[in-house]
Design an enzyme around this catalytic site. Structure first.
Site, PDB file in Angstrom:
ATOM      1  N   TYR A 189      32.023  -7.198 -11.548  1.00  0.00           N
ATOM      2  CA  TYR A 189      31.752  -6.245 -12.637  1.00  0.00           C
ATOM      3  C   TYR A 189      32.998  -6.070 -13.487  1.00  0.00           C
ATOM      4  O   TYR A 189      34.119  -6.340 -13.051  1.00  0.00           O
ATOM      5  CB  TYR A 189      31.276  -4.892 -12.086  1.00  0.00           C
ATOM      6  CG  TYR A 189      32.332  -4.114 -11.329  1.00  0.00           C
ATOM      7  CD1 TYR A 189      32.471  -4.277  -9.952  1.00  0.00           C
ATOM      8  CD2 TYR A 189      33.179  -3.230 -11.983  1.00  0.00           C
ATOM      9  CE1 TYR A 189      33.427  -3.565  -9.253  1.00  0.00           C
ATOM     10  CE2 TYR A 189      34.141  -2.507 -11.282  1.00  0.00           C
ATOM     11  CZ  TYR A 189      34.264  -2.687  -9.917  1.00  0.00           C
ATOM     12  OH  TYR A 189      35.215  -1.989  -9.219  1.00  0.00           O
ATOM     13  N   CYS A 190      32.765  -5.623 -14.718  1.00  0.00           N
ATOM     14  CA  CYS A 190      33.856  -5.242 -15.614  1.00  0.00           C
ATOM     15  C   CYS A 190      33.323  -4.123 -16.504  1.00  0.00           C
ATOM     16  O   CYS A 190      32.252  -3.579 -16.238  1.00  0.00           O
ATOM     17  CB  CYS A 190      34.384  -6.434 -16.412  1.00  0.00           C
ATOM     18  SG  CYS A 190      33.181  -7.149 -17.541  1.00  0.00           S
ATOM     19  N   THR A 191      34.025  -3.781 -17.566  1.00  0.00           N
ATOM     20  CA  THR A 191      33.657  -2.616 -18.381  1.00  0.00           C
ATOM     21  C   THR A 191      32.254  -2.726 -18.974  1.00  0.00           C
ATOM     22  O   THR A 191      31.396  -1.903 -18.723  1.00  0.00           O
ATOM     23  CB  THR A 191      34.682  -2.427 -19.524  1.00  0.00           C
ATOM     24  OG1 THR A 191      35.979  -2.570 -18.979  1.00  0.00           O
ATOM     25  CG2 THR A 191      34.521  -1.090 -20.197  1.00  0.00           C
ATOM     26  N   VAL A 218      29.990  -1.589 -16.060  1.00  0.00           N
ATOM     27  CA  VAL A 218      30.037  -0.203 -15.596  1.00  0.00           C
ATOM     28  C   VAL A 218      29.420   0.713 -16.644  1.00  0.00           C
ATOM     29  O   VAL A 218      28.802   1.732 -16.337  1.00  0.00           O
ATOM     30  CB  VAL A 218      31.506   0.225 -15.351  1.00  0.00           C
ATOM     31  CG1 VAL A 218      31.579   1.661 -14.871  1.00  0.00           C
ATOM     32  CG2 VAL A 218      32.180  -0.725 -14.378  1.00  0.00           C
TER      33      VAL A 218
END
Ligand SMILES: [Zn+2]
Ligand SMILES: [Zn+2]
Length: 308
Positions: A189-191, A218
């Site tokens: 996952y990332c932003t 996220v």
């Protein structure tokens, strides 16, 4: 007589924030960036947009009428007609200016070959599927593909975080830290999802077999499930620095004040402009240390008084 409720509502009407990316070949990207900046200025939208040979990535905001105009404009361009544009609400101070910049590549990484996320990225996993995975007995690892200072103030439960200061370092970090997971089920996952497109393509190129990326990052997960498996704040690359995800009553603070170690996730830049290090610092220590990260830095004059 004035209606105070009405008045305060007007003053605090939040902005609509748009977050989007798409990997797509953009013809004459420099020219496009120039024209796009003109368009953005003409409607008054603020934020940051990156235009590259292989795609676009933006976080912009403004009053809803303006962001609607922006969305309509993007949808009318066949290159971006099918692009997902995530919307959320944010404070009216989220962005002060508009930047539209050209860069050669959308996400830069030091790797021996160019990867094409449209063909090589990991499978999308939706927020509710990630929750099911947490609730199942299935063995999996969840990897935070962001930099260490981002993960410090917020991350998924049990996430593996990386000693990374810049995404460019990812290939060497994968080699050093992550190869032991190559036969496991891996979720990244990332932003907002853009870095995972490249990161999962890299993992697959390195021989990882079962690779998933959190769809929408996220950002989308937190809108759907603020208090499930995400803990802390979400770091963002604009004036806001960090946005809350957890609801106030379930708020978790993962980091500590650099000076007194009390739980604190408020980032500021060190007062010493030559240092400018980003630190988490509590209100008491801000006064005591003059917004500095160290004894030395706290003795430097504040930027506003440098010229006096
Ligand atoms: Zn403190
Ligand atoms: Zn400092």
């Amino acid at each position: 007589m004035n209606n105070p409720v009405q008045e305060s509502q007007e003053q605090t009407t939040p902005w609509t924030i748009l977050l989007y990316y798409k990997y797509v070949s953009i013809p004459n990207p420099e020219q496009f960036a120039y024209e796009h900046l003109k368009f953005c200025k003409s409607i008054g939208i603020k934020g940051r947009i990156l235009i590259a040979n292989n795609g676009i990535n933006g976080t912009v905001g403004g009053p809803k009428e303006i962001t609607d105009q922006y969305v309509q404009h993007m949808k009318s361009n066949s290159l971006f007609a099918d692009m997902e544009i995530k919307q959320s609400l944010g404070p009216t101070t989220s962005f002060k200016k508009i930047f539209v910049r050209y860069r050669e590549e959308l996400v830069t990484m030091k790797y021996k070959k160019q990867l094409d996320p449209n063909k090589e990225a990991g499978t999308y996993i939706e927020p509710k599927e990630l929750n099911s995975l947490y609730e199942s007995n299935e063995d999996f690892v969840i990897i935070d593909m962001r930099n260490d200072y981002e993960a410090a103030i917020g991350r998924f439960k049990n996430a593996i975080t990386l000693p990374m200061q810049n995404f460019k370092q990812l290939p060497e970090i994968v080699e050093k830290e992550l190869m032991k997971y190559k036969d496991k089920k891996v979720v990244t996952y990332c932003t907002g999802g853009i870095r995972c497109e490249t990161a999962t393509a890299l993992l697959k190129d390195k021989g990882f077999k079962d690779v998933y990326q959190l769809h929408g990052g996220v950002h989308v997960y937190g809108q759907e499930f603020p208090d499930d498996y995400w803990e802390g704040k979400l770091y963002v690359f604009d004036e806001r620095i960090a946005v809350p995800i957890n609801t106030p009553e379930n708020r978790k603070i993962l980091s500590n004040c650099v000076h007194c170690q009390t739980p604190c996730d408020d980032y500021i830049n060190c007062t010493n402009v030559q240092c400018n290090k980003q630190i988490t610092i509590c209100p008491d220590c801000r006064i005591k240390w003059n917004d500095g990260c160290s004894e030395d830095c706290s003795k430097k004059p504040r930027p506003s008084t440098v010229r006096t």
